[in-house]
Design an enzyme around this catalytic site. Structure first.
Site, PDB file in Angstrom:
ATOM      1  N   CYS A  22      36.422  41.495  39.593  1.00 30.24           N
ATOM      2  CA  CYS A  22      36.697  41.305  41.004  1.00 30.24           C
ATOM      3  C   CYS A  22      38.210  41.295  41.238  1.00 30.24           C
ATOM      4  CB  CYS A  22      36.092  39.948  41.355  1.00 30.24           C
ATOM      5  SG  CYS A  22      35.955  39.584  43.045  1.00 30.24           S
ATOM      6  N   CYS A  64      36.425  33.005  40.451  1.00 29.01           N
ATOM      7  CA  CYS A  64      36.873  33.555  41.733  1.00 29.01           C
ATOM      8  C   CYS A  64      36.046  32.984  42.886  1.00 29.01           C
ATOM      9  CB  CYS A  64      36.762  35.075  41.684  1.00 29.01           C
ATOM     10  SG  CYS A  64      37.169  35.828  43.244  1.00 29.01           S
TER      11      CYS A  64
HETATM   12  N1  LIG Z   1      38.768  41.366  49.505  1.00 29.98           N
HETATM   13  C1  LIG Z   1      37.801  40.665  50.101  1.00 29.98           C
HETATM   14  N2  LIG Z   1      38.024  40.087  51.304  1.00 29.98           N
HETATM   15  C2  LIG Z   1      37.062  39.355  51.920  1.00 29.98           C
HETATM   16  N3  LIG Z   1      35.856  39.139  51.384  1.00 29.98           N
HETATM   17  C3  LIG Z   1      35.584  39.671  50.196  1.00 29.98           C
HETATM   18  C4  LIG Z   1      36.530  40.463  49.478  1.00 29.98           C
HETATM   19  N4  LIG Z   1      35.957  40.859  48.323  1.00 29.98           N
HETATM   20  C5  LIG Z   1      34.717  40.358  48.310  1.00 29.98           C
HETATM   21  N5  LIG Z   1      34.484  39.623  49.432  1.00 29.98           N
HETATM   22  C6  LIG Z   1      33.242  38.930  49.811  1.00 29.98           C
HETATM   23  O1  LIG Z   1      32.542  38.518  48.656  1.00 29.98           O
HETATM   24  C7  LIG Z   1      31.258  39.162  48.628  1.00 29.98           C
HETATM   25  C8  LIG Z   1      30.837  39.429  47.201  1.00 29.98           C
HETATM   26  O2  LIG Z   1      31.803  40.268  46.624  1.00 29.98           O
HETATM   27  P1  LIG Z   1      31.462  41.174  45.378  1.00 29.98           P
HETATM   28  O3  LIG Z   1      32.671  41.957  45.072  1.00 29.98           O
HETATM   29  O4  LIG Z   1      30.857  40.324  44.343  1.00 29.98           O
HETATM   30  O5  LIG Z   1      30.233  42.018  45.911  1.00 29.98           O
HETATM   31  P2  LIG Z   1      29.982  43.491  46.372  1.00 29.98           P
HETATM   32  O6  LIG Z   1      28.521  43.677  46.142  1.00 29.98           O
HETATM   33  O7  LIG Z   1      30.922  44.469  45.754  1.00 29.98           O
HETATM   34  O8  LIG Z   1      30.228  43.384  47.952  1.00 29.98           O
HETATM   35  P3  LIG Z   1      30.702  44.511  48.942  1.00 29.98           P
HETATM   36  O9  LIG Z   1      29.689  45.630  48.885  1.00 29.98           O
HETATM   37  O10 LIG Z   1      30.728  43.804  50.260  1.00 29.98           O
HETATM   38  O11 LIG Z   1      32.072  44.943  48.473  1.00 29.98           O
HETATM   39  C9  LIG Z   1      31.436  40.408  49.481  1.00 29.98           C
HETATM   40  O12 LIG Z   1      30.201  40.884  49.974  1.00 29.98           O
HETATM   41  C10 LIG Z   1      32.342  39.885  50.575  1.00 29.98           C
HETATM   42  O13 LIG Z   1      31.631  39.161  51.552  1.00 29.98           O
END
Ligand SMILES: Nc1ncnc2c1ncn2[C@@H]1O[C@H](COP(=O)(O)OP(=O)(O)OP(=O)(O)O)[C@@H](O)[C@H]1O
Length: 477
Positions: free
Chosen positions: A293, A180
């Site tokens: 994810c 991803c």
């Molecule tokens: N649906 C989305 N749209 C835009 N950016 C995303 C999306 N999902 C994740 N990201 C980006 O990818 C990063 C890493 O995602 P991940 O799901 O691994 O981490 P996370 O720790 O759950 O982050 P967050 O607390 O921001 O949800 C996020 O912090 C964000 O910047």
């Protein structure tokens, strides 16, 4: 106090006057054009700095080419606490924001029964997340309507989820979150929203052209090194070792990393939460996202249900399903049940499809006298091979061959560190060249390593590359 203030102001004014002049490059030095003309006879009124006081550069060109105030920032916002704080920090750094939310999984399309506020018939989350992003934009002072929604669900399905399903069907253990990052966040998303990387050479005034960054809430660090006279991005671990996500980013190319900005690299998760609370961000108390994810649940297709319900051979206990995750995958695959074989080749149970068990996992065979653990899976015979006990030699890897390499700098061999799963320990290894891939040998064998997993290689804190595990040699082989 007064003397210090006066002196400081005088000095600042002088520097400002000098700095405001156009500068030209002379070797490694930066000088004001007027200062240089004075040295060639421009007249005594043109004060030039004393040789003992080197001229401070207006633009710190010796420093790495990271984000600077005035650069543009696409803020990748999920509605979670990490990306909310990353967005806040990017604003505080003077970056010009473009908030963006990606929809990568659209349950609405699948069930057609989404009910706003109820989470949808299948637990639709993207609308709740999108709402969270809009609230966060309002809290950041950007305006609720400033965020953009980009649908990449087709890209996610085709380039991440479908290849992962195929790997699960082959009995491998893929990591869709690594895919991803490579294919979606730092692939399709960057392709859609970032301009082609601009020339990085400074102009005649020493200014680096404005750049556009993709800002995310990943816990990882981009640092810069010079190679062949150019700056190259390299990936390192974050300060918060518990949250470090460099493993997930280990197959993103250096060119893509050079357009990424991770404002959380020096923060602990607890500090991120505190910042979110202090700035009253709506996600301050939001739970960590778990599991795959973007992926939601889907009603089981009729053919998959039929395959699971097909009669089992007589005298064989019910199939080992692999728990909730196995059941989730079974809604996307057509599970093909097969035998679970002990070391003597005797069938001790039935699995519900190769995806339903993974190497190192306990196979809970109903009624079995021993605790069976999965040693390997064989796609050709659709068999799962088990051994008795979780400490069996057949469960320990002494070397791996990894393929489909991404090198984040020059290819490396020799003594490095390897990590074979997110949050897994890093272990010492010797890396030897092997055609397109490498052999990774462990002086201390590693438990439960499966083909299909990603193996990331580190030199200290710097991730030097990664590859997909093709074969595993265990202590028993
Ligand atoms: N649906 C989305 N749209 C835009 N950016 C995303 C999306 N999902 C994740 N990201 C980006 O990818 C990063 C890493 O995602 P991940 O799901 O691994 O981490 P996370 O720790 O759950 O982050 P967050 O607390 O921001 O949800 C996020 O912090 C964000 O910047």
């Amino acid at each position: 106090m007064a003397a210090i203030g006066r002196g400081a102001r005088t000095g600042a004014t002088a520097w400002w006057r000098l700095a405001a002049r156009p500068q030209v490059r002379i070797g490694q030095c930066w000088r004001s054009t007027r200062a240089s003309s004075s040295s060639s006879g421009g007249g005594p009124s043109e004060a030039s700095p004393a040789p003992s006081q080197p001229l401070p550069p207006l633009f710190d060109l010796s420093s790495a080419p990271g984000p600077r105030p005035g650069d543009a920032a696409v803020l990748a916002m999920s509605g979670g606490v990490d990306s909310s704080v990353a967005a806040l920090l990017a604003l505080q750094q003077g970056l010009v924001p473009r908030p963006l939310f990606m929809r990568n999984w659209n349950e609405l399309d699948e069930s057609g029964t989404f009910e706003p506020g109820a989470g949808g018939a299948t637990g639709c989350t993207w609308m709740k997340d999108w709402e969270g992003v809009q609230q966060t934009c309002a809290a950041l002072g950007l305006g609720r309507d400033s965020a953009e929604l980009l649908d990449l669900s087709k890209d996610y399905w085709l380039s991440v989820f479908q290849p992962a399903l195929e790997a699960w069907e082959r009995g491998e253990t893929p990591n869709p979150d690594v895919g991803c990052n490579r294919e979606i966040k730092f692939g399709a998303l960057m392709d859609r929203v970032l301009p082609a990387p601009a020339a990085t050479a400074p102009d005649a005034f020493g200014r680096r052209p404005a750049k556009t960054w993709l800002v995310t809430g990943h816990y990882a660090r981009v640092s810069w090194r010079q190679a062949d006279g150019a700056w190259q991005a390299q990936l390192s671990r974050a300060r918060d070792r518990n949250k470090d996500q460099s493993y997930f980013l280990s197959s993103v190319s250096p060119e893509r990393l050079a357009q990424a900005h991770f404002p959380l690299s020096d923060l602990l998760k607890t500090e991120v939460r505190d910042i979110a609370r202090r700035y009253l961000l709506p996600a301050a108390e939001k739970e960590e996202s778990m599991g795959l994810c973007f992926v939601g649940e889907r009603p089981r297709p009729a053919d998959a249900a039929a395959a699971v319900r097909q009669p089992l051979p007589r005298n064989v206990p019910p199939a080992v399903s692999g728990g909730a995750f196995g059941a989730f995958l079974a809604s996307y695959l057509t599970p093909v049940p097969g035998p679970i074989l002990d070391p003597a080749g005797k069938q001790v149970g039935t699995h519900a499809g190769l995806h339903s068990l993974t190497v190192g996992q306990r196979a809970r065979v109903p009624g079995a006298p021993s605790a069976w653990f999965v040693a390997r899976k064989d796609a050709a015979s659709n068999a799962v091979h088990v051994v008795a006990g979780g400490d069996h030699a057949a469960l320990y890897a002494r070397s791996l061959r990894i393929e489909r390499m991404t090198w984040l700098g020059p290819p490396r061999t020799g003594t490095l560190l390897a990590q074979v799963r997110h949050r897994g320990d890093e272990v010492a290894c010797e890396v030897l060249p092997a055609g397109d891939g490498v052999h990774v040998c462990f002086p201390t064998p590693v438990l439960a390593v499966a083909p299909g997993q990603v193996c990331a290689l580190y030199d200290g804190d710097v991730c030097v590359g990664s590859g997909v595990i093709a074969t595993v040699q265990t202590l028993q082989q």
